[in-house]
Motif scaffolding. Structure first.
Motif, PDB file in Angstrom:
ATOM      1  N   GLY A 215       0.843  -1.189   0.000  1.00  0.00           N
ATOM      2  CA  GLY A 215       0.000   0.000   0.000  1.00  0.00           C
ATOM      3  C   GLY A 215       0.877   1.237   0.000  1.00  0.00           C
ATOM      4  O   GLY A 215       2.035   1.209   0.436  1.00  0.00           O
ATOM      5  N   PHE A 216       0.345   2.344  -0.460  1.00  0.00           N
ATOM      6  CA  PHE A 216       1.135   3.580  -0.556  1.00  0.00           C
ATOM      7  C   PHE A 216       1.136   4.313   0.788  1.00  0.00           C
ATOM      8  O   PHE A 216       0.477   5.348   0.955  1.00  0.00           O
ATOM      9  N   TRP A 217       1.883   3.756   1.735  1.00  0.00           N
ATOM     10  CA  TRP A 217       1.995   4.382   3.048  1.00  0.00           C
ATOM     11  C   TRP A 217       3.188   5.322   3.125  1.00  0.00           C
ATOM     12  O   TRP A 217       3.108   6.396   3.722  1.00  0.00           O
ATOM     13  N   SER A 457     -13.401   0.588  -2.661  1.00  0.00           N
ATOM     14  CA  SER A 457     -12.814  -0.419  -1.778  1.00  0.00           C
ATOM     15  C   SER A 457     -13.776  -1.589  -1.693  1.00  0.00           C
ATOM     16  O   SER A 457     -14.914  -1.433  -1.221  1.00  0.00           O
ATOM     17  N   PHE A 458     -13.338  -2.766  -2.141  1.00  0.00           N
ATOM     18  CA  PHE A 458     -14.224  -3.929  -2.057  1.00  0.00           C
ATOM     19  C   PHE A 458     -14.399  -4.376  -0.617  1.00  0.00           C
ATOM     20  O   PHE A 458     -15.441  -4.906  -0.237  1.00  0.00           O
ATOM     21  N   TYR A 459     -13.373  -4.161   0.234  1.00  0.00           N
ATOM     22  CA  TYR A 459     -13.408  -4.678   1.601  1.00  0.00           C
ATOM     23  C   TYR A 459     -14.417  -3.924   2.468  1.00  0.00           C
ATOM     24  O   TYR A 459     -15.208  -4.534   3.195  1.00  0.00           O
ATOM     25  N   ASP A 498      -6.500   0.865  -0.039  1.00  0.00           N
ATOM     26  CA  ASP A 498      -5.684  -0.331   0.120  1.00  0.00           C
ATOM     27  C   ASP A 498      -6.550  -1.516   0.522  1.00  0.00           C
ATOM     28  O   ASP A 498      -7.782  -1.436   0.545  1.00  0.00           O
ATOM     29  N   GLN A 499      -5.921  -2.629   0.860  1.00  0.00           N
ATOM     30  CA  GLN A 499      -6.645  -3.873   1.119  1.00  0.00           C
ATOM     31  C   GLN A 499      -7.600  -3.749   2.293  1.00  0.00           C
ATOM     32  O   GLN A 499      -8.684  -4.343   2.294  1.00  0.00           O
ATOM     33  N   LEU A 500      -7.232  -2.997   3.332  1.00  0.00           N
ATOM     34  CA  LEU A 500      -8.066  -2.864   4.525  1.00  0.00           C
ATOM     35  C   LEU A 500      -9.041  -1.703   4.450  1.00  0.00           C
ATOM     36  O   LEU A 500      -9.746  -1.431   5.420  1.00  0.00           O
ATOM     37  N   GLY A 501      -9.087  -1.005   3.320  1.00  0.00           N
ATOM     38  CA  GLY A 501     -10.046   0.079   3.174  1.00  0.00           C
ATOM     39  C   GLY A 501      -9.547   1.430   3.644  1.00  0.00           C
ATOM     40  O   GLY A 501     -10.341   2.375   3.735  1.00  0.00           O
ATOM     41  N   PRO A 516      -8.616   4.911  10.454  1.00  0.00           N
ATOM     42  CA  PRO A 516      -9.161   3.567  10.262  1.00  0.00           C
ATOM     43  C   PRO A 516     -10.573   3.615   9.689  1.00  0.00           C
ATOM     44  O   PRO A 516     -11.356   4.512  10.009  1.00  0.00           O
ATOM     45  N   PRO A 517     -10.918   2.660   8.819  1.00  0.00           N
ATOM     46  CA  PRO A 517     -12.243   2.686   8.173  1.00  0.00           C
ATOM     47  C   PRO A 517     -13.404   2.673   9.150  1.00  0.00           C
ATOM     48  O   PRO A 517     -14.496   3.121   8.800  1.00  0.00           O
ATOM     49  N   ALA A 518     -13.202   2.144  10.365  1.00  0.00           N
ATOM     50  CA  ALA A 518     -14.300   2.070  11.325  1.00  0.00           C
ATOM     51  C   ALA A 518     -14.405   3.313  12.186  1.00  0.00           C
ATOM     52  O   ALA A 518     -15.258   3.390  13.077  1.00  0.00           O
TER      53      ALA A 518
END
Length: 1116
Positions: A215-217, A457-459, A498-501, A516-518
């Protein structure tokens, strides 16, 4: 020790909240574990783990204020028998691993070592899902749950290549001033693997790409590639002005659109030491001016465990009118993207002004092509769906053409949300289709602004829209509402999930990530404070019940027609919260558009959460008087104060305030006639009083105006629902449906606020992407806690393979919820874990197989170690093997039973071909124990039986992700011996239904068909028998094949040895009998002659003895 004791207390309290499934949207964002598979874990870093060819070693520590406190926490938890557990999850896999409980005195972290084969057996390069990892203090308790990712580094296709020359970050930084735009593409199955391309101006020429696997961190984690020379090698013309225009990374290929052409990589699954090679797609008549305006369109889907019916498609469109020499300005191709065909249907040929194709996408679920057209002559936008035949659009439409309204004047593109059937069309409006393009629903209208980019984001099911003015909007897949997220001030940027949203903002030289997404307000770090979604007008509140208020939005009579929309409630306000400048808030439950009453063209039905503050006498002196209301027009009313109350006056500050009278219509003050009279509009004219006077204590005043600065605001609503999915810990599961199979998916929705109004209405909407593929039914209930339960039953119904997405949508949930949408994928196909297995009659432990000794109660060894380079006998004899299959192969050793010409002509090594020793065969332990003929070279030991084998039960079972089931009708099987041996026979039950099927199938298959239930095997031959059992197609999508082996030992001598011995014995016995008969016939009595002979010998012996005694006496 106070801090550890506090954590332990929290732990014990959390245990009582244990639930059998994960509950989402609870707002648990605190991450307590820091873990790493390479180097030391970094505090507050996202967990990124990588799987290589060796075992996976993970080190975790508990994040606290300092190292001493962390060490104390580890000691406390370990002494209590608690250690972290690691869950590894993807759409089809769920594994649990436990960290070591043993903790050394000098260690401040937990350790775990997982062999690679315990996670996956595969090592081939292919598109493979990136795993989600969830680390909790104890499995099942979900305490201190921390999520991360696990990437199979050695299998990810693009990571096995170097697309060009690697350059340093210092070199790439020289290009930053010339970057005019950025393009990002990511791996469909592993979103942390992504490519960033620089679109550069004419001062710089070249193709520059950055590759990341995490991911682009951070910029320092990017590998920068200069692909200029790779592209130039395919160009014969002028090299000026080369730049990236667009990129797509599919499951197997990398496609790059440049200013000088379209380039397609070779298959990424077959890496080599050289640079990645590209081929150029040839579009006749297209030049640089066309390519720089081109766009690539791709329906992103992950094809891990790829099915035969799954393939990637890409379309490219150019902004130009067709000429006589050009067949189209839109082309599409199916992988491997060697042939590019025109998108336009033949029906448009010959038309004077055919519509131009804005976007063309292939819908994998319906097997259709979806067009977004723009007709320049008529200035209309339409959507059309064409059935694909032989992977080409046909003239047969699947649905009628959908015509968008004229207000949709600037269509930009169309996109499927990844791994779903949600189809979005965007431009100056956003439209959503959930039925494959048959119908569309308006989601948002931006009027004079245009959405130019979308990010998905699919996740997390997040979707972000960015307009040309830099405004950012967000929604959830399938949700009928959206929200304003803020704005971007950077001139050059792009976004990436990224993978985790996590949402990342990428600019030349700098990356930023969201929260964070949440987390509520997770975009604040990227786009600033959440914007106020209010609009510049006054609101008139109208009470309908104690808790329900309708807010009417005021539109002045002289408002220009082109700006009326800015004075109205729209879809963006649905699900939001109105806040008063004083106190009070209300949730917007519904937005209405209407033409009456006069001055109010829209309204919002709300549920009051907190009472709104009223105006006081010191703020509006008119409240100290009674109020006379009289009608002056259809909708206009005059408000008159008591002239006897001198201090009661209407003032200019009262304009746009609302008079509220319980049980009657409310009145918005629009103008002041004099100190005692004002003009107002009624919100509900049919309930408005006329010529009625209300005492000062019977009417109230609200201030929701904007004359002196807007006194109200609209913001997003915090997440109001919890979501629990009981079938899997993954939100994006894949379920396989073989013929006749069914599954039940269960979900629960819980309101997290007890003061919310309880409505007995469905809280979940379920959409099926392709309802013709599977039979889907739903059963819903409310439980005693007012939680909404839904059971979805899906079953296969047709003999057709395919896939469809199933969407659970919490339609009333806030866009701030982490989970509002769950999209499992249902495949009418054979699950890759589904297989058939033979159940041995006697189970032998693994350790005995290794040692080669396992004796029964009679001392008979049930394991046979095969001779080196063994081949089973043929029908011509033990010494004449005719099979090509070697067992226990070793090319360095001689081949036994290889004397005859036919034996020398047969026999071929497979695993051991072209090597000189068994060690070089590289046989794995799994291959050594496999019964498959493909691994016969590696096979060393087989089950051993005594001759004869009679009524051996051939027991078979099917194993899938749901467990084991015996193989029974309607499954039917064929049985063959792979080495073409005979001397075996099968016995099975044949009821009437099976008999009919046998009669039908055997002439077609030219093989005997058997009932697998009660199937028995008898063998009268010796040594190795290798059987293959195959399930007949028609009752399953799977190619179910199983092999098993039986070694028959201690058999009688085979032909001709046994026969020769029998014949020889018979001849000898016959000779004896014939001789005895002839002696008897001639009166020769052998026995009497033998007796006389014995007597003579005895008499002679006696005389000799007597003479010796006489001579001895004489001598004395």
């Amino acid at each position: 020790m106070e801090l550890p004791l506090m954590y332990v207390s929290i732990l014990l309290l959390n245990i009582f909240e244990f639930s059998s499934g994960i509950v989402y949207n609870k707002g648990d964002t605190e991450k307590r574990f820091a873990c790493a598979s390479k180097g030391l874990p970094q505090k507050n870093e996202i967990i990124k783990l990588y799987l290589f060819s060796e075992s996976l070693q993970i080190q975790c520590f508990f994040q606290t204020e300092n190292e001493r406190a962390s060490k104390e926490m580890l000691s406390v938890f370990t002494s209590g028998g608690l250690a972290p557990s690691l869950e590894i999850i993807n759409s089809t896999y769920y594994g649990i691993f436990h960290f070591n409980l043993t903790l050394f005195s000098d260690r401040i972290s937990w350790l775990i070592d997982i062999p690679r084969e315990n996670i996956t057996q595969n090592t081939n390069v292919a598109a493979v899902e990136q795993w989600l990892v969830r680390i909790t203090l104890h499995h099942g308790l979900n305490i201190y749950a921390t999520e991360g990712t696990l990437l199979d580094f050695i299998r990810e296709p693009i990571l096995q290549w170097t697309p060009g020359n690697v350059i340093l970050e210092t070199e790439i930084s020289n290009i930053y001033p010339h970057v005019v735009d950025l393009k990002v593409t990511k791996c469909p199955c592993a979103n942390d693997v992504a490519l960033l391309g620089f679109i550069v101006d004419s001062a710089v020429k070249g193709v520059y790409i950055g590759i990341t696997f995490s991911g682009f961190w951070h910029y320092r984690g990017i590998t920068w590639i200069n692909m200029t020379e790779t592209i130039y090698s395919h160009l014969n013309e002028e090299h000026e002005g080369l730049s990236v225009v667009d990129m797509v990374l599919t499951n197997r290929f990398l496609v790059i659109l440049t200013s000088l052409g379209l380039f397609v990589s070779e298959d990424l699954r077959y890496p080599s030491d050289r640079h990645l090679l590209f081929s150029r797609a040839d579009f006749c008549g297209f030049e640089r001016v066309d390519y720089v305006k081109g766009k690539l369109w791709y329906n992103e889907r992950c094809f891990a465990n790829r099915e035969k019916f799954e393939a990637d498609y890409i379309a490219v469109t150019f902004e130009r009118n067709r000429t006589l020499s050009e067949s189209s300005s839109c082309f599409y191709s199916k992988e491997p993207f060697l042939e590019w065909l025109p998108c336009l249907l033949h029906i448009f040929k010959g038309m004077k002004s055919p519509p131009s194709v804005i976007t063309f996408l292939v819908d994998q679920e319906h097997h259709t092509g979806v067009y977004l057209f723009y007709n320049r002559a008529k200035k209309t936008v339409t959507a059309s769906v064409s059935i694909l035949k032989n992977d080409e659009p046909s003239l047969q439409p699947k649905f009628p053409i959908f015509r968008f309204p004229s207000s949709f004047s600037s269509a930009v593109g169309m996109v499927f949300h990844p791994r779903s059937h949600f189809l979005y069309v965007y431009g100056n409006q956003i439209w959503l289709s959930v039925d494959g393009g048959n119908t569309f629903e308006l989601i948002a209208d931006f009027h004079d602004d245009v959405i130019s980019k979308t990010f998905h984001s699919f996740y997390t099911s997040d979707i972000t829209f960015v307009s040309k003015r830099g405004k950012v909007y967000s929604t959830k897949a399938g949700l009928g509402r959206y929200t304003a997220a803020g704005s971007v001030n950077d001139r050059i940027f792009t976004l990436y999930y990224d993978q985790l949203g996590f949402l990342h903002k990428l600019t030349p030289g700098h990356f930023e990530a969201s929260g964070p997404p949440a987390t509520f307000g997770r975009f604040r770090s990227l786009f600033g404070q959440p914007p106020d979604m209010g609009f510049e007008t006054a609101l008139a509140p109208q009470h309908t019940t104690l808790d329900e208020i309708i807010f009417f939005a005021y539109v002045p009579e002289n408002e220009p027609q082109e700006t009326i929309y800015s004075k109205k409630f729209t879809n963006i306000h649905y699900g939001k919260v109105i806040h008063s400048g004083k106190t009070g808030s209300a949730h917007i439950r519904k937005v209405l558009q209407h033409t009456t009453p006069k001055g109010f063209l829209s309204s919002a039905i709300t549920e009051m959460k907190e009472p709104f503050g009223l105006e006081e006498v010191n703020e509006s002196s008119c409240l100290s008087s009674s109020l006379l209301i009289s009608k002056t027009g259809n909708f206009n009313y005059k408000l008159t104060l008591d002239s006897q109350v001198a201090q009661a006056l209407f003032e200019n500050t009262d304009i746009e305030k609302t008079v509220v009278i319980p049980g009657h219509s409310s009145f918005l003050i629009t103008s002041i006639l004099d100190n005692k009279n004002a003009v107002a509009l009624a919100t509900m004219p049919e309930r408005a009083p006329n010529n009625m006077t209300f005492l000062k204590s019977m009417w109230f005043l609200y201030n929701f105006g904007q004359r002196n600065g807007r006194t109200w605001k609209i913001y997003s609503k915090p997440c109001n629902y919890w979501f629990q999915y009981d079938d899997s810990p993954s939100l994006n599961i894949v379920k396989y449906f073989d013929l006749g199979n069914s599954h039940v998916l269960k979900a629960k929705v819980m309101q997290n606020s007890k003061d919310l109004q309880k409505l007995e209405i469905p809280l979940l909407t379920v959409f099926v992407g392709n309802p013709n593929l599977l039979e889907v039914t739903a059963k819903v209930t409310f439980d005693d806690t007012d939680s909404y339960l839904i059971n979805i039953s899906a079953a296969s119904k047709v003999l057709r393979q395919g896939s469809t997405s199933l969407a659970f949508i919490m339609w009333s949930a806030s866009t701030e919820c982490f989970v509002t949408t769950m999209v499992p994928t249902l495949k009418s196909s054979c699950g890759y874990l589904r297989s058939m297995h033979h159940i041995p009659s006697k189970l032998i432990p693994d350790e005995d197989w290794i040692s080669g000794v396992h004796k029964d109660n009679r001392g008979f060894n049930l394991i046979k170690t095969l001779p080196i380079n063994y081949r089973p006998p043929s029908n011509m004899g033990i010494a004449v093997p005719l099979t090509d299959n070697f067992y226990h192969a070793d090319p360095s050793k001689p081949i036994p039973r290889n004397l005859f010409y036919k034996s020398k002509k047969t026999g071929k090594f497979k695993q051991c071909a072209n090597v000189s020793s068994r060690k070089e065969c590289n046989c794995t332990e799994d291959q050594k124990f496999s019964y498959a003929v493909a691994f016969s070279d590696c096979k060393e030991k087989v089950p051993r039986f005594k001759f004869p084998v009679t009524q051996y039960p051939v027991s078979l079972e099917i194993i899938n992700e749901d467990g084991r089931v015996p193989l029974e009708p309607p499954y039917l099987v064929t049985v063959s011996e792979v080495n073409r041996r005979q001397n075996w026979k099968l016995k099975h039950s044949v009821p009437e239904t099976i008999r009919r099927l046998k009669t039908l199938l055997e002439p077609m298959l030219h093989e005997a068909v058997y009932n697998p239930s009660g199937l028995n095997l008898s063998i009268k031959g010796s040594e190795l028998f290798h059987f293959r059992v195959t399930v007949i197609k028609g009752v399953t999508f799977c190619d179910l094949v199983e092999e098993f082996q039986v070694y028959v030992d201690e058999a009688p001598l085979p032909f001709p040895g046994h026969t020769l011995i029998a014949v020889a014995t018979a001849v000898v016995l016959g000779g004896f009998i014939f001789t005895a008969f002839m002696f008897q016939l001639n009166g020769i009595h052998l026995w009497k002659a033998f007796q006389r002979r014995i007597r003579r010998n005895q008499e002679k012996f006696s005389n000799i003895s007597l003479n010796k005694m006489i001579h001895r006496k004489s001598g004395e």
